[in-house]
Design a protein around this motif. Structure first.
Motif, PDB file in Angstrom:
ATOM      1  N   ALA A  19       0.816  -1.141   0.034  1.00 52.44           N
ATOM      2  CA  ALA A  19       0.007   0.051  -0.096  1.00 52.44           C
ATOM      3  C   ALA A  19       1.001   1.330   0.090  1.00 52.44           C
ATOM      4  N   LYS A  20       1.876   1.137   0.712  1.00 53.94           N
ATOM      5  CA  LYS A  20       3.046   2.494   0.917  1.00 53.94           C
ATOM      6  C   LYS A  20       3.396   2.638  -0.533  1.00 53.94           C
ATOM      7  N   LYS A  21       3.932   1.650  -0.942  1.00 55.12           N
ATOM      8  CA  LYS A  21       4.495   1.867  -2.408  1.00 55.12           C
ATOM      9  C   LYS A  21       3.661   2.152  -3.368  1.00 55.12           C
ATOM     10  N   ARG A  22       2.572   1.902  -3.511  1.00 50.33           N
ATOM     11  CA  ARG A  22       1.455   2.585  -4.536  1.00 50.33           C
ATOM     12  C   ARG A  22       1.208   3.669  -4.161  1.00 50.33           C
ATOM     13  N   ILE A  26       1.529   7.137  -6.585  1.00 49.43           N
ATOM     14  CA  ILE A  26       0.367   7.910  -7.011  1.00 49.43           C
ATOM     15  C   ILE A  26       0.872   9.321  -6.581  1.00 49.43           C
ATOM     16  N   LYS A  27       1.315   9.415  -5.353  1.00 50.41           N
ATOM     17  CA  LYS A  27       1.754  10.740  -4.733  1.00 50.41           C
ATOM     18  C   LYS A  27       2.608  11.484  -5.611  1.00 50.41           C
ATOM     19  N   ASN A  28       3.578  10.636  -6.413  1.00 46.59           N
ATOM     20  CA  ASN A  28       4.638  11.324  -7.219  1.00 46.59           C
ATOM     21  C   ASN A  28       4.231  11.520  -8.580  1.00 46.59           C
ATOM     22  N   SER A  29       3.054  11.031  -8.974  1.00 44.33           N
ATOM     23  CA  SER A  29       2.352  11.165 -10.297  1.00 44.33           C
ATOM     24  C   SER A  29       1.863  12.376 -10.558  1.00 44.33           C
TER      25      SER A  29
END
Ligand code: PLP
Length: 423
Positions: A19-22, A26-29
């Motif tokens: 979950a953290k990786k995803r 998303i945050k960096n997108s």
């Protein structure tokens, strides 16, 4: 699927890491989506505009009453608009007042009237000490804001798939300081529930201790179906009349989400006695509403079937948006026991409940990653969700792709919050 609470330590760690990786991806997108309000999309508004274009240019501004709609007069609305709303709401034309562009303004003014001048020949609420309203929760933030503005204390009553908890409502109305309640009886905001026949009948039968008790029957989503088979709601006035209780209800609606939000037409339906009192106040408040807009509306949509046909076109746009969000919720969270939601047949919202009581934290995680949700807590009076569970999802405005991304972010945020709550 195994519930999160039954995960082993190792499973939980892997779940959190994923979950953290995803979430970070998303945050960096550079995601930037605003899902805070239930606004129609530009495509819907363009469709409505086209329907108006069919009747433009309007060169004849005469109402069928022979009155020039460009001038003062006909405070309760032009006859053809009254007919249209009477047919939409299933009441007699004499029980209709057609207003300006916002039903919320009609609701505010009605409550202001009760507050400063009373209703039904009773003392103004402002002279009666503490007055209270039943707030059906989760509910519409702007209803709560009106009550809060007038210092009306709100008492929460939960809603479920049948409508408000009627045992609680029937208990509360024994208190004469309880003066009313807000109801969104069809496709409630935010849950999308439609009151069952039993609930409507119990509401219609109510004999509140307060003679000046009024239900704000906000039928904002009266024909706002998303699927072909929509929900059915009993006509509140037909039911209330059986028990001599029609004065207890004042119904509101508008075309804000049928034509233009901010430039539609609103209406009140009420008993003879309530209409008489409301009109007496309106005579002081306004000379007449925008009848040119009323005329434009009835020319573009002469019958309720025309309004419904418009809603079918909107449903084609809205349905894939709701489906996009619901599919992601199902895929990501179903069976984990960390969140719950309901699939509505209409309306404008999906109500997402974080069962772990960490809605504020989920809201923060989403905001930090570029998603603006309706501020968490806003679906309760005083912006205080006592269980910190409810998040309102408004899928109408963003595109389907944006909604998929937003729903994914919401789900990974809910997962992270759930792990935090468990540890
Ligand atoms: C339940 C409910 N009532 C009223 C409104 C506002 O209606 P109007 O535009 O007619 O003021 C909304 C708008 O979202 C709503 O959800």
């Amino acid at each position: 699927m195994k519930q999160l609470k039954d995960f082993t330590k190792e499973e939980l760690a892997a779940f959190e890491a994923d979950a953290k990786k995803r979430y970070d991806e998303i945050k960096n997108s550079g995601l930037k989506i605003d899902m805070s309000r239930g606004k129609p999309s530009p495509e819907q508004i363009d469709i409505a505009e086209k329907d108006f274009e069919k009747v433009y240019p309007i060169t004849d501004y005469m109402s069928k009453s022979g009155m020039d709609c460009r001038n003062y007069g006909m405070l309760s609305g032009i006859p053809e608009a009254k007919e249209l709303f009477a047919s939409l709401l299933g009441v007699n034309e004499k029980n209709i007042i057609v207003g300006g562009n916002a039903s919320l303004e009609l609701m505010y003014s009605f409550i202001a009237q009760c507050y400063t001048h009373g209703i039904g020949g009773n003392e103004p609420w402002c002279k009666q000490g503490d007055v209270k309203f039943i707030a059906v929760v989760p509910g519409y933030d702007r209803h709560f804001s009106i009550a809060e503005y007038f210092g009306i204390k709100m008492v929460n009553v939960r809603i479920d798939k049948n409508g408000p908890d009627m045992d609680k409502v029937e208990e509360l109305i024994k208190d004469p300081s309880v003066k009313g309640m807000f109801c969104v009886p069809k496709y409630s905001n935010p849950d999308g529930y439609t009151y069952s026949d039993e609930t409507v009948i119990r509401l219609a039968k109510m004999k509140p201790a307060a003679p000046d008790f009024r239900v704000i029957w906000d039928n904002a989503y009266i024909i706002h179906e998303i699927y072909d088979t929509g929900d059915e709601l009993l006509n509140i006035f037909d039911e209330a009349k059986k028990y001599g209780n029609e004065d207890n209800f004042v119904e509101f609606c508008s075309t804000s989400k049928i034509t233009f939000p901010g430039a539609g037409v609103s209406a009140i339906a009420a008993s003879d006695a309530n209409i008489k009192e409301i009109l007496a106040r309106l005579t002081v408040q306004i000379i007449s509403y925008d009848k040119m807009n009323q005329l434009r509306h009835v020319r573009a949509f002469p019958t309720v079937d025309d309004l419904k046909a418009e809603m079918k076109k909107f449903a084609e746009i809205l349905r894939p948006k709701f489906v996009a969000v619901l599919d992601v919720l199902d895929k990501e969270l179903d069976g984990l026991g960390i969140a719950s939601w309901h699939k509505p047949n209409g309306g404008y919202f999906i109500s997402f409940n974080v069962d772990t009581g960490s809605a504020k934290y989920v809201g923060e995680l989403c905001r930090e990653a570029g998603l603006t949700l309706t501020s968490v807590g806003a679906t309760f009076p005083y912006k205080n969700d006592p269980d910190d569970r409810n998040i309102r999802i408004a899928p109408s405005y963003p595109s389907v792709d944006e909604l998929k991304a937003a729903a994914e972010l919401l789900c990974v945020s809910a997962k992270l919050a759930a792990v935090k709550a468990l540890s």
